[in-house]
Design a protein around this motif. Structure first.
Motif, PDB file in Angstrom:
ATOM      1  N   ARG A   1      19.203  37.845  58.376  1.00 55.42           N
ATOM      2  CA  ARG A   1      20.617  38.540  57.997  1.00 55.42           C
ATOM      3  C   ARG A   1      21.032  37.487  57.381  1.00 55.42           C
ATOM      4  NH1 ARG A   1      23.955  43.135  59.186  1.00 55.42           N
ATOM      5  NH2 ARG A   1      24.674  41.924  60.214  1.00 55.42           N
ATOM      6  N   LYS A   2      22.147  36.346  56.849  1.00 58.57           N
ATOM      7  CA  LYS A   2      22.998  36.106  57.123  1.00 58.57           C
ATOM      8  C   LYS A   2      24.145  36.684  56.005  1.00 58.57           C
ATOM      9  CE  LYS A   2      25.675  31.720  57.196  1.00 58.57           C
ATOM     10  NZ  LYS A   2      25.345  30.716  58.057  1.00 58.57           N
ATOM     11  N   ASP A   3      25.786  36.741  56.795  1.00 55.06           N
ATOM     12  CA  ASP A   3      26.602  37.248  56.960  1.00 55.06           C
ATOM     13  C   ASP A   3      28.019  35.649  56.055  1.00 55.06           C
ATOM     14  OD1 ASP A   3      25.377  39.303  56.754  1.00 55.06           O
ATOM     15  OD2 ASP A   3      26.449  39.425  59.195  1.00 55.06           O
ATOM     16  N   LYS A   4      28.570  36.047  54.857  1.00 57.25           N
ATOM     17  CA  LYS A   4      29.830  34.837  54.834  1.00 57.25           C
ATOM     18  C   LYS A   4      30.921  35.763  54.310  1.00 57.25           C
ATOM     19  CE  LYS A   4      30.194  30.767  51.782  1.00 57.25           C
ATOM     20  NZ  LYS A   4      30.560  30.037  52.858  1.00 57.25           N
ATOM     21  N   THR A   5      32.234  35.692  54.230  1.00 59.51           N
ATOM     22  CA  THR A   5      32.949  35.597  54.505  1.00 59.51           C
ATOM     23  C   THR A   5      33.694  34.471  53.310  1.00 59.51           C
ATOM     24  OG1 THR A   5      34.026  37.590  55.936  1.00 59.51           O
ATOM     25  CG2 THR A   5      35.683  36.515  54.362  1.00 59.51           C
ATOM     26  N   ALA A   6      34.013  35.007  51.586  1.00 60.34           N
ATOM     27  CA  ALA A   6      34.369  33.779  51.189  1.00 60.34           C
ATOM     28  C   ALA A   6      36.146  33.687  50.854  1.00 60.34           C
ATOM     29  CB  ALA A   6      34.048  34.346  49.802  1.00 60.34           C
ATOM     30  N   LEU A   7      36.546  34.063  50.005  1.00 58.91           N
ATOM     31  CA  LEU A   7      37.949  34.666  49.770  1.00 58.91           C
ATOM     32  C   LEU A   7      38.925  36.068  50.080  1.00 58.91           C
ATOM     33  CD1 LEU A   7      37.473  34.766  46.666  1.00 58.91           C
ATOM     34  CD2 LEU A   7      37.025  32.899  46.700  1.00 58.91           C
ATOM     35  N   ASN A   8      39.391  36.271  49.992  1.00 53.75           N
ATOM     36  CA  ASN A   8      40.531  37.232  49.430  1.00 53.75           C
ATOM     37  C   ASN A   8      41.131  36.977  47.444  1.00 53.75           C
ATOM     38  OD1 ASN A   8      40.698  37.838  51.862  1.00 53.75           O
ATOM     39  ND2 ASN A   8      42.662  36.921  51.862  1.00 53.75           N
ATOM     40  N   LEU A   9      41.038  38.729  46.807  1.00 56.83           N
ATOM     41  CA  LEU A   9      40.819  39.097  45.795  1.00 56.83           C
ATOM     42  C   LEU A   9      42.277  38.688  45.257  1.00 56.83           C
ATOM     43  CD1 LEU A   9      38.306  42.024  45.305  1.00 56.83           C
ATOM     44  CD2 LEU A   9      37.643  39.156  44.744  1.00 56.83           C
ATOM     45  N   ILE A  10      42.713  38.897  45.871  1.00 57.33           N
ATOM     46  CA  ILE A  10      44.978  39.241  46.071  1.00 57.33           C
ATOM     47  C   ILE A  10      45.409  38.630  46.844  1.00 57.33           C
ATOM     48  CG2 ILE A  10      44.685  41.080  44.633  1.00 57.33           C
ATOM     49  CD1 ILE A  10      45.382  42.673  47.078  1.00 57.33           C
ATOM     50  N   THR A  11      46.766  38.310  46.828  1.00 54.40           N
ATOM     51  CA  THR A  11      47.406  37.441  47.094  1.00 54.40           C
ATOM     52  C   THR A  11      48.264  37.441  48.159  1.00 54.40           C
ATOM     53  OG1 THR A  11      48.128  36.322  45.615  1.00 54.40           O
ATOM     54  CG2 THR A  11      46.599  35.052  46.889  1.00 54.40           C
ATOM     55  N   GLY A  12      48.395  39.377  47.329  1.00 50.68           N
ATOM     56  CA  GLY A  12      49.795  40.369  48.192  1.00 50.68           C
ATOM     57  C   GLY A  12      50.146  41.292  46.887  1.00 50.68           C
ATOM     58  N   PHE A  13      51.447  41.693  46.925  1.00 49.27           N
ATOM     59  CA  PHE A  13      51.595  42.767  46.231  1.00 49.27           C
ATOM     60  C   PHE A  13      51.503  42.361  44.782  1.00 49.27           C
ATOM     61  CE2 PHE A  13      52.691  47.171  47.832  1.00 49.27           C
ATOM     62  CZ  PHE A  13      53.010  47.627  46.827  1.00 49.27           C
ATOM     63  N   ILE A  14      50.790  43.197  43.960  1.00 46.11           N
ATOM     64  CA  ILE A  14      50.811  43.320  42.424  1.00 46.11           C
ATOM     65  C   ILE A  14      51.704  43.932  42.025  1.00 46.11           C
ATOM     66  CG2 ILE A  14      49.112  43.242  40.128  1.00 46.11           C
ATOM     67  CD1 ILE A  14      47.063  43.027  41.940  1.00 46.11           C
ATOM     68  N   LYS A  15      52.765  42.848  41.173  1.00 43.75           N
ATOM     69  CA  LYS A  15      54.036  43.616  40.479  1.00 43.75           C
ATOM     70  C   LYS A  15      54.093  44.121  38.671  1.00 43.75           C
ATOM     71  CE  LYS A  15      57.101  39.975  43.549  1.00 43.75           C
ATOM     72  NZ  LYS A  15      57.652  39.689  43.212  1.00 43.75           N
ATOM     73  N   GLU A  16      52.562  43.678  38.692  1.00 43.47           N
ATOM     74  CA  GLU A  16      52.042  44.617  36.870  1.00 43.47           C
ATOM     75  C   GLU A  16      52.476  45.897  37.218  1.00 43.47           C
ATOM     76  OE1 GLU A  16      51.432  40.964  38.704  1.00 43.47           O
ATOM     77  OE2 GLU A  16      52.965  40.049  38.000  1.00 43.47           O
ATOM     78  N   ILE A  17      51.510  45.952  37.763  1.00 42.73           N
ATOM     79  CA  ILE A  17      51.462  47.601  37.980  1.00 42.73           C
ATOM     80  C   ILE A  17      52.944  48.640  37.018  1.00 42.73           C
ATOM     81  CG2 ILE A  17      50.439  49.476  39.146  1.00 42.73           C
ATOM     82  CD1 ILE A  17      48.884  47.211  39.336  1.00 42.73           C
ATOM     83  N   PRO A  18      51.687  49.379  35.773  1.00 43.35           N
ATOM     84  CA  PRO A  18      53.072  50.400  35.628  1.00 43.35           C
ATOM     85  C   PRO A  18      53.284  51.315  36.180  1.00 43.35           C
ATOM     86  CG  PRO A  18      50.710  51.029  34.664  1.00 43.35           C
ATOM     87  CD  PRO A  18      50.265  49.358  35.200  1.00 43.35           C
ATOM     88  N   ILE A  19      54.519  51.349  36.901  1.00 49.59           N
ATOM     89  CA  ILE A  19      55.012  52.461  37.618  1.00 49.59           C
ATOM     90  C   ILE A  19      55.019  53.634  37.053  1.00 49.59           C
ATOM     91  CG2 ILE A  19      56.457  52.712  39.137  1.00 49.59           C
ATOM     92  CD1 ILE A  19      55.117  50.791  40.357  1.00 49.59           C
ATOM     93  N   ASP A  20      55.424  53.567  35.582  1.00 46.26           N
ATOM     94  CA  ASP A  20      56.004  54.781  34.598  1.00 46.26           C
ATOM     95  C   ASP A  20      54.741  55.708  34.642  1.00 46.26           C
ATOM     96  OD1 ASP A  20      55.398  52.902  33.234  1.00 46.26           O
ATOM     97  OD2 ASP A  20      56.023  53.249  31.240  1.00 46.26           O
ATOM     98  N   GLN A  21      53.563  54.710  34.522  1.00 48.50           N
ATOM     99  CA  GLN A  21      52.418  55.917  34.396  1.00 48.50           C
ATOM    100  C   GLN A  21      51.925  56.240  35.176  1.00 48.50           C
ATOM    101  OE1 GLN A  21      49.608  52.746  31.887  1.00 48.50           O
ATOM    102  NE2 GLN A  21      51.171  51.921  30.943  1.00 48.50           N
ATOM    103  N   MET A  22      52.323  56.089  36.837  1.00 48.77           N
ATOM    104  CA  MET A  22      51.667  56.586  37.604  1.00 48.77           C
ATOM    105  C   MET A  22      51.816  58.288  37.830  1.00 48.77           C
ATOM    106  SD  MET A  22      52.225  53.759  40.800  1.00 48.77           S
ATOM    107  CE  MET A  22      51.188  52.572  40.812  1.00 48.77           C
TER     108      MET A  22
END
Length: 276
Positions: free
Chosen positions: A146-167
């Motif tokens: 087996r070979k394991d690899k960690t590549a990159l991160n999907l996000i770089t921090g808090f996502i601000k575009e989340i529709p808070i009013d829909q939560m």
């Protein structure tokens, strides 16, 4: 000396509780927790994403801060298998980000000496011992290994575009014994994070027999909470969950107020001490 000692004692009585408040408020964080869903790939009992054919078995694990892309590949063959990272990529919101990076991190230590002359002039000298670690563009996987690899991160921090009013306020993990959190579900079309993984393999190591596997993912659920990941067991190991965080606005505001309070308290204490 009695006056000075009295002043120091009063200052310490002021400083200690204020420092405790600073420590408490500085630890306040708001977290976003994400759940990933796969389109054309199944999940195991630990919610990792697993794909398999006659040649290989592979696993994706996104658990961790900012969604690290961790890939494990097992060679089922009796002969070597090659992974061409230069021909492999994560396609995030339509942008291809290669699994391969030409960057070569420098690991090492620095040592030095300092000498001073009689006129106060100082001179410094030093040396560095380091190893440049280059990343392989092609990985060789021996038979039945087996070979394991960690590549990159999907996000770089808090996502601000989340529709808070829909939560909606829901119980964490649907358990009424756990705290309520603000959460929202997403379809693939409206997901804030859409991505796919494209991996290229070879049996001989030559491009003549290249073949590829592609898997599609998106964030299907998100909730916001001040609960630390260490306090949410279900989010610590599940391969389909990742999180990010930021200091809360309340924390920043209280930091300013406590700082002002500290300064005011010191001034008042000093004035009180001088008056005695």
């Amino acid at each position: 000396w009695v006056i000075v000692l009295c002043l120091e004692t009063k200052l310490m009585k002021l400083i200690i509780p204020i420092l405790l408040l600073l420590i408490i408020f500085s630890s306040c964080q708001t977290y976003q927790y994400f759940t990933v869903r796969g389109d054309n790939i199944k999940q195991d009992s630990n919610y990792h994403f697993v794909a398999e054919n006659d040649t290989l078995w592979m696993l994706y694990n996104f658990n961790g801060y900012n969604g690290p892309v961790k890939v494990s590949i097992y060679n089922k063959l009796d002969k070597p298998l090659y992974v061409n990272w230069k021909k492999s990529a994560i396609i995030l919101e339509g942008q291809a980000i290669s699994y391969y990076s030409p960057d070569q991190p420098l690991d090492g230590t620095i040592s030095g000496t300092e000498s001073k002359s009689g006129n106060g002039v100082s001179a410094q000298s030093g040396s560095i011992q380091a190893i440049i670690r280059g990343q392989e563009g092609m990985d060789f996987i021996p038979p039945h290994s087996r070979k394991d690899k960690t590549a990159l991160n999907l996000i770089t921090g808090f996502i601000k575009e989340i529709p808070i009013d829909q939560m909606k306020r829901t119980f964490l993990d649907g358990d009424e014994q756990l705290p309520r959190v603000k959460s929202v579900d997403f379809s693939k079309e409206l997901s804030p994070v859409n991505f796919r993984s494209y991996l290229t393999f070879s049996i001989t190591g030559n491009s003549t027999d290249d073949f590829s596997l592609e898997h599609f993912f998106y964030v299907s659920h998100l909730f916001v909470s001040t609960l630390n990941p260490a306090n949410i067991p279900s989010k610590q190991n599940n391969g389909d969950c990742f999180y990010t965080s930021r200091s809360s606005g309340f924390t920043k505001g209280m930091g300013v107020l406590v700082g002002v309070g500290l300064f005011t308290g010191l001034v008042m204490a000093a004035g009180s001490g001088e008056g005695k």
